[in-house]
Design an enzyme around this catalytic site. Sequence first.
Site, mmCIF file in Angstrom:
data_model
loop_
_atom_site.group_PDB
_atom_site.id
_atom_site.type_symbol
_atom_site.label_atom_id
_atom_site.label_comp_id
_atom_site.label_asym_id
_atom_site.label_seq_id
_atom_site.Cartn_x
_atom_site.Cartn_y
_atom_site.Cartn_z
ATOM 1 N N ALA A 52 -4.630 7.264 -4.413
ATOM 2 C CA ALA A 52 -3.264 6.786 -4.685
ATOM 3 C C ALA A 52 -3.372 5.290 -4.961
ATOM 4 O O ALA A 52 -3.229 4.452 -4.069
ATOM 5 C CB ALA A 52 -2.365 7.065 -3.489
ATOM 6 N N SER A 75 0.845 -1.189 0.000
ATOM 7 C CA SER A 75 0.000 0.000 0.000
ATOM 8 C C SER A 75 0.882 1.241 0.000
ATOM 9 O O SER A 75 2.060 1.164 -0.367
ATOM 10 C CB SER A 75 -0.932 -0.026 1.222
ATOM 11 N N ASN A 76 0.355 2.379 0.398
ATOM 12 C CA ASN A 76 1.116 3.631 0.457
ATOM 13 C C ASN A 76 0.494 4.499 1.545
ATOM 14 O O ASN A 76 -0.605 4.214 2.020
ATOM 15 C CB ASN A 76 1.101 4.314 -0.927
ATOM 16 N N PRO A 77 1.193 5.567 1.952
ATOM 17 C CA PRO A 77 0.707 6.324 3.116
ATOM 18 C C PRO A 77 -0.392 7.341 2.829
ATOM 19 O O PRO A 77 -0.636 8.220 3.663
ATOM 20 C CB PRO A 77 1.959 7.045 3.628
ATOM 21 N N SER A 78 -1.080 7.241 1.717
ATOM 22 C CA SER A 78 -2.158 8.199 1.439
ATOM 23 C C SER A 78 -3.180 8.193 2.587
ATOM 24 O O SER A 78 -3.648 7.132 2.998
ATOM 25 C CB SER A 78 -2.851 7.819 0.127
#
Length: 212
Positions: free
Chosen positions: A88, A21-24
């Site tokens: 994102a 995942s990503n920190p959005s």
Amino acid sequence: MKILVTAGPTREYLDPVRFLSNPSSGKMGYAIAQAAQQKGHEVVLISGPSYLQPPKELQFVSIVSADEMKQQVDQWFEWADGVVMTAAVSDFKPKTRSSQKVKKQDEAALSVEWVQNPDILFELGQKKGKKWLVGFAAESKAILEHAQQKLENKNLDMIVVNDISQKEGGFESDQNQVHLIASNGAIEDIPKMSKSQIAEKLMEKIESKFAS
Ligand code: CTP
């Protein structure tokens, strides 16, 4: 207008407990959905996992993976006059997903084969007709050039670009500093301000360009 907004990250699971995942945070998308609703538009917000409370009185759709986001976006696209795609979306997902938790003794788990996720916004750009599309881009170098390429490649009407090499701003911050690039090449620099103020400005721009 009927406005579809996407927000947050996607999660691409390897097994029941591990994901890419990503920190959005979802803050930008939620702020846009709220600003649009306050201006009297009908809004559907499709969001990946976020700790934020969905704004009240608007249709909220919760998804996890990029494939699920694509399915919901495609479903709501018919309904919408325009789309603001802040999500994102993970560009990759594991080729296979284990139904059981992978054990650490399992040496095969040390390498993961990735495949590409669909580019949701690109596909909307191929079939947009009279609908308008606003994309977001997070760039770390040659930011205006790269964003301009995305705008053209995805057949967008506008792109909002943020420079993720800046210390403040970006994914988890409450503030951001962005540039708006329109399809006629006009660039507007928005100085550092809160994401809700940016959402207000963006909605004013969207109304002036696309409301009939
Ligand atoms: N986007 C999308 N589907 C994807 C990836 C991105 O719909 N699989 C959308 C994002 O929501 C955003 C825009 O496309 O509005 C640009 O996303 P970005 O991640 O900056 O661009 P990519 O096309 O993924 O290009 P790259 O990662 O190479 O910079």
